[in-house]
Design an enzyme around this catalytic site. Structure first.
Site, mmCIF file in Angstrom:
data_model
loop_
_atom_site.group_PDB
_atom_site.id
_atom_site.type_symbol
_atom_site.label_atom_id
_atom_site.label_comp_id
_atom_site.label_asym_id
_atom_site.label_seq_id
_atom_site.Cartn_x
_atom_site.Cartn_y
_atom_site.Cartn_z
ATOM 1 N N HIS A 177 0.836 -1.196 0.000
ATOM 2 C CA HIS A 177 0.000 0.000 0.000
ATOM 3 C C HIS A 177 0.877 1.255 0.000
ATOM 4 O O HIS A 177 1.924 1.282 0.650
ATOM 5 C CB HIS A 177 -0.915 0.014 1.225
ATOM 6 C CG HIS A 177 -2.071 -0.912 1.100
ATOM 7 N ND1 HIS A 177 -1.940 -2.279 1.213
ATOM 8 C CD2 HIS A 177 -3.371 -0.668 0.829
ATOM 9 C CE1 HIS A 177 -3.125 -2.830 1.034
ATOM 10 N NE2 HIS A 177 -4.003 -1.889 0.790
ATOM 11 N N PRO A 178 0.434 2.265 -0.704
ATOM 12 C CA PRO A 178 1.218 3.516 -0.746
ATOM 13 C C PRO A 178 1.002 4.357 0.506
ATOM 14 O O PRO A 178 -0.017 4.223 1.195
ATOM 15 C CB PRO A 178 0.626 4.239 -1.960
ATOM 16 C CG PRO A 178 -0.814 3.800 -1.963
ATOM 17 C CD PRO A 178 -0.780 2.349 -1.528
ATOM 18 N N PHE A 203 1.205 3.628 6.989
ATOM 19 C CA PHE A 203 -0.068 3.767 7.703
ATOM 20 C C PHE A 203 -1.200 3.373 6.760
ATOM 21 O O PHE A 203 -1.262 3.856 5.632
ATOM 22 C CB PHE A 203 -0.237 5.224 8.143
ATOM 23 C CG PHE A 203 -1.553 5.528 8.784
ATOM 24 C CD1 PHE A 203 -1.773 5.230 10.118
ATOM 25 C CD2 PHE A 203 -2.575 6.111 8.051
ATOM 26 C CE1 PHE A 203 -2.993 5.514 10.711
ATOM 27 C CE2 PHE A 203 -3.795 6.399 8.629
ATOM 28 C CZ PHE A 203 -4.007 6.097 9.965
#
Length: 168
Positions: free
Chosen positions: A67-68, A119
């Site tokens: 995930h970015p 995050f």
């Protein structure tokens, strides 16, 4: 696409049809294929979450790391998946003030340093203010709690993506 049609696909075609659900990690979808036929979209997503929950910590971390960062380098370079681009834009992350951008950058850096992965939050269920509050609050969690929370958030993200694309 209809659940009935997905149930008829072989493993490779099934994974190709739903590759977008789990960020750059079609293995989740591919492993869930063995649980078909699925009576509903909910049951299909449940099977995918069963796969994810049973996965090794290394596999979970690989998915999380796929995930970015929110409002990060990939977003600036326009190198996100189409799904991530739309989701981040929907939460207003493509329209940050310089101060907001700096805050995201600082929190992304602190979070990455603390946990070793980006995050994760379901941005479609949040806005930039609630995301920033969550980033700050979750910095006080331990690593195991954050891995579990990231998997929970990925479950929400993937569920919404699948609900958008598949009908019963």
């Amino acid at each position: 696409m209809r659940i009935h049609d997905l149930n008829e696909l072989d493993r490779e075609a099934f994974a190709a049809a739903l590759h977008f659900a789990f960020e750059l990690s079609p293995w989740v979808v591919e492993r869930a294929w063995t649980a078909r036929p699925f009576p509903s979209v909910e049951a299909m997503h449940g099977a995918m979450m069963d796969v994810l929950n049973a996965a090794s910590e290394d596999d979970k971390l690989a998915l999380i790391r796929a995930h970015p960062e929110l409002a990060g380098k990939a977003a600036i370079a326009k190198a996100l998946t189409a799904e991530s681009t739309a989701e981040q834009a929907g939460a207003g992350l493509d329209r940050l003030t310089p101060e907001e951008f700096a805050r995201f950058h600082d929190l992304n850096a602190a979070y990455g340093k603390a946990f070793g992965f980006p995050f994760i939050i379901c941005v479609r269920l949040n806005d930039k203010s609630s995301i920033l509050r969550a980033m700050q609050a979750r910095l006080s969690n331990d690593r195991a709690t954050e891995i579990a929370e990231a998997i929970k958030q990925i479950g929400l993200i993937s569920k919404l993506r699948i609900q958008d694309a598949v009908t019963d």
